[in-house]
Design a protein around this motif. Structure first.
Motif, PDB file in Angstrom:
ATOM      1  N   GLY A  49       8.617  -4.277   1.366  1.00  0.00           N
ATOM      2  CA  GLY A  49       8.717  -5.551   2.069  1.00  0.00           C
ATOM      3  C   GLY A  49       7.534  -5.758   2.997  1.00  0.00           C
ATOM      4  N   ALA A  50       6.779  -6.819   2.751  1.00  0.00           N
ATOM      5  CA  ALA A  50       5.641  -7.168   3.598  1.00  0.00           C
ATOM      6  C   ALA A  50       5.546  -8.676   3.663  1.00  0.00           C
ATOM      7  CB  ALA A  50       4.347  -6.577   3.026  1.00  0.00           C
ATOM      8  N   ASN A  51       4.811  -9.169   4.654  1.00  0.00           N
ATOM      9  CA  ASN A  51       4.567 -10.600   4.786  1.00  0.00           C
ATOM     10  C   ASN A  51       3.721 -11.053   3.601  1.00  0.00           C
ATOM     11  OD1 ASN A  51       3.767 -13.192   5.438  1.00  0.00           O
ATOM     12  ND2 ASN A  51       2.895 -12.657   7.422  1.00  0.00           N
ATOM     13  N   ALA A  52       4.291 -11.846   2.724  1.00  0.00           N
ATOM     14  CA  ALA A  52       3.606 -12.258   1.497  1.00  0.00           C
ATOM     15  C   ALA A  52       2.437 -13.198   1.760  1.00  0.00           C
ATOM     16  CB  ALA A  52       4.600 -12.920   0.540  1.00  0.00           C
ATOM     17  N   LEU A  53       2.330 -13.720   2.975  1.00  0.00           N
ATOM     18  CA  LEU A  53       1.238 -14.623   3.318  1.00  0.00           C
ATOM     19  C   LEU A  53       0.064 -13.886   3.971  1.00  0.00           C
ATOM     20  CD1 LEU A  53       3.255 -17.650   4.786  1.00  0.00           C
ATOM     21  CD2 LEU A  53       2.672 -17.148   2.399  1.00  0.00           C
ATOM     22  N   ASP A  54       0.254 -12.595   4.241  1.00  0.00           N
ATOM     23  CA  ASP A  54      -0.754 -11.759   4.891  1.00  0.00           C
ATOM     24  C   ASP A  54      -1.509 -10.982   3.809  1.00  0.00           C
ATOM     25  OD1 ASP A  54      -2.124  -9.633   6.155  1.00  0.00           O
ATOM     26  OD2 ASP A  54      -0.653  -9.516   7.768  1.00  0.00           O
ATOM     27  N   VAL A  55      -2.743 -11.371   3.541  1.00  0.00           N
ATOM     28  CA  VAL A  55      -3.506 -10.774   2.441  1.00  0.00           C
ATOM     29  C   VAL A  55      -3.681  -9.263   2.624  1.00  0.00           C
ATOM     30  CG1 VAL A  55      -5.739 -10.763   1.260  1.00  0.00           C
ATOM     31  CG2 VAL A  55      -4.693 -12.934   1.899  1.00  0.00           C
ATOM     32  N   GLN A  56      -3.932  -8.825   3.843  1.00  0.00           N
ATOM     33  CA  GLN A  56      -4.114  -7.392   4.083  1.00  0.00           C
ATOM     34  C   GLN A  56      -2.831  -6.619   3.823  1.00  0.00           C
ATOM     35  OE1 GLN A  56      -5.782  -7.157   8.068  1.00  0.00           O
ATOM     36  NE2 GLN A  56      -7.866  -7.109   7.246  1.00  0.00           N
ATOM     37  N   ALA A  57      -1.702  -7.180   4.223  1.00  0.00           N
ATOM     38  CA  ALA A  57      -0.415  -6.529   3.980  1.00  0.00           C
ATOM     39  C   ALA A  57      -0.125  -6.466   2.479  1.00  0.00           C
ATOM     40  CB  ALA A  57       0.701  -7.276   4.711  1.00  0.00           C
ATOM     41  N   VAL A  58      -0.431  -7.552   1.778  1.00  0.00           N
ATOM     42  CA  VAL A  58      -0.232  -7.587   0.326  1.00  0.00           C
ATOM     43  C   VAL A  58      -1.109  -6.535  -0.349  1.00  0.00           C
ATOM     44  CG1 VAL A  58      -0.557  -8.984  -1.753  1.00  0.00           C
ATOM     45  CG2 VAL A  58       0.501 -10.000   0.275  1.00  0.00           C
ATOM     46  N   ALA A  59      -2.349  -6.393   0.114  1.00  0.00           N
ATOM     47  CA  ALA A  59      -3.258  -5.390  -0.448  1.00  0.00           C
ATOM     48  C   ALA A  59      -2.693  -3.989  -0.258  1.00  0.00           C
ATOM     49  CB  ALA A  59      -4.632  -5.499   0.209  1.00  0.00           C
ATOM     50  N   ARG A  60      -2.045  -3.745   0.873  1.00  0.00           N
ATOM     51  CA  ARG A  60      -1.448  -2.428   1.130  1.00  0.00           C
ATOM     52  C   ARG A  60      -0.296  -2.156   0.175  1.00  0.00           C
ATOM     53  NH1 ARG A  60      -0.435  -1.803   7.455  1.00  0.00           N
ATOM     54  NH2 ARG A  60      -0.010   0.333   6.841  1.00  0.00           N
ATOM     55  N   VAL A  61       0.460  -3.197  -0.172  1.00  0.00           N
ATOM     56  CA  VAL A  61       1.541  -3.031  -1.136  1.00  0.00           C
ATOM     57  C   VAL A  61       0.972  -2.626  -2.496  1.00  0.00           C
ATOM     58  CG1 VAL A  61       3.391  -4.199  -2.402  1.00  0.00           C
ATOM     59  CG2 VAL A  61       3.119  -4.613   0.051  1.00  0.00           C
ATOM     60  N   PHE A  62      -0.073  -3.325  -2.932  1.00  0.00           N
ATOM     61  CA  PHE A  62      -0.718  -2.976  -4.201  1.00  0.00           C
ATOM     62  C   PHE A  62      -1.190  -1.524  -4.180  1.00  0.00           C
ATOM     63  CE2 PHE A  62      -1.214  -7.587  -5.021  1.00  0.00           C
ATOM     64  CZ  PHE A  62      -0.968  -7.627  -6.388  1.00  0.00           C
ATOM     65  N   GLN A  63      -1.787  -1.110  -3.069  1.00  0.00           N
ATOM     66  CA  GLN A  63      -2.313   0.248  -2.963  1.00  0.00           C
ATOM     67  C   GLN A  63      -1.199   1.288  -2.966  1.00  0.00           C
ATOM     68  OE1 GLN A  63      -4.640  -0.144   0.608  1.00  0.00           O
ATOM     69  NE2 GLN A  63      -6.103  -1.539  -0.370  1.00  0.00           N
ATOM     70  N   LEU A  64      -0.126   1.018  -2.242  1.00  0.00           N
ATOM     71  CA  LEU A  64       1.011   1.944  -2.200  1.00  0.00           C
ATOM     72  C   LEU A  64       1.606   2.172  -3.586  1.00  0.00           C
ATOM     73  CD1 LEU A  64       2.887   0.863   1.053  1.00  0.00           C
ATOM     74  CD2 LEU A  64       2.334   3.213   0.436  1.00  0.00           C
ATOM     75  N   LYS A  65       1.693   1.098  -4.357  1.00  0.00           N
ATOM     76  CA  LYS A  65       2.272   1.195  -5.696  1.00  0.00           C
ATOM     77  C   LYS A  65       1.287   1.735  -6.741  1.00  0.00           C
ATOM     78  CE  LYS A  65       4.846  -1.931  -7.641  1.00  0.00           C
ATOM     79  NZ  LYS A  65       6.168  -1.325  -7.854  1.00  0.00           N
ATOM     80  N   GLY A  66      -0.015   1.660  -6.412  1.00  0.00           N
ATOM     81  CA  GLY A  66      -1.000   1.953  -7.442  1.00  0.00           C
ATOM     82  C   GLY A  66      -0.950   0.870  -8.509  1.00  0.00           C
TER      83      GLY A  66
END
Length: 226
Positions: A49-66
């Protein structure tokens, strides 16, 4: 190897599915608004769960999941009216929402400019979810933001239905997660059905818990005569 110690233990917070404690939700909401990533329950498994409007937070989700950036991430909203802030909601979407949501259905709609391109892999559409889970819906309400709902797993590995499964998969990556909301094991182990309502006629993207045959039949009322 899963990290151990007080720092790791402090991140996992038990939460009641039926009546989540407001103070815990407030902590989680503040973290999301600060750009952090948490793990929270949904009706179809645990999710990042991250703020979907926050590009940096979204990038962290992508990185966490690989996860590859060409694979879009869906968002959770509280109501279909809220979805209008992020997507163009058509009659078919409103009908399906009234019939199946909250529930295991993702509606793919034409996105609005408020949605970052990174989130949707450069596509012109966004997947909208209204999960049948009080915790994530409360977080959406408290943050006033759409929240990412991609499963809290490593891409290519099984979905996670308990916090133990999350920590086992993420290993040391768990240190990048600000909080894990532990609602206990999630019993339903089925993904959401994904329907592209931007296509004409609507198309099934993924069969999940809700029958595509049933959805397809109900959408016939919106077909334009030849």
């Amino acid at each position: 190897m899963t990290p151990q110690g007080d720092e790791m233990k402090a991140k996992i917070v038990k939460i009641d599915a039926a009546n989540p404690e407001p103070k815990i939700l407030e902590q989680a909401a503040k973290l999301i608004l600060k750009g952090e990533v948490i793990v929270c329950p949904t009706d179809t498994g645990y999710a990042f769960g991250a703020n979907a409007l926050d590009v940096q937070a979204v990038a962290r989700v992508f990185q966490l999941k690989g996860r590859v950036y060409s694979n879009p991430i869906h968002i959770a909203v509280r109501t279909i009216d809220d979805a209008e802030n992020y997507a163009y909601v058509n009659e078919a979407a409103r009908f399906l929402a009234g019939r199946y949501l909250p529930g295991a259905l993702t509606l793919v709609l034409k996105k609005k400019e408020t949605i970052p391109m990174m989130l949707v892999a450069g596509l012109n559409t966004v997947g909208i979810r209204i999960p049948d889970d009080t915790t994530i819906l409360k977080l959406v309400e408290m943050t006033g933001k759409p929240i990412t709902t991609t499963s809290a797993n490593i891409s290519g590995k099984p979905g996670t239905y308990s916090i133990e499964e999350v920590t086992d998969q993420l290993g040391e990556g768990i240190e990048q997660v600000a909080m894990l909301l532990d609602q206990g094991p999630i019993k339903i182990r089925e993904v959401s059905t994904i329907v592209d309502l931007d296509a004409s006629p609507p198309q099934l993207i993924r069969q999940g818990k809700i029958s595509w045959l049933e959805i397809h039949k109900s959408l016939k009322r919106f077909e334009k005569p030849a």
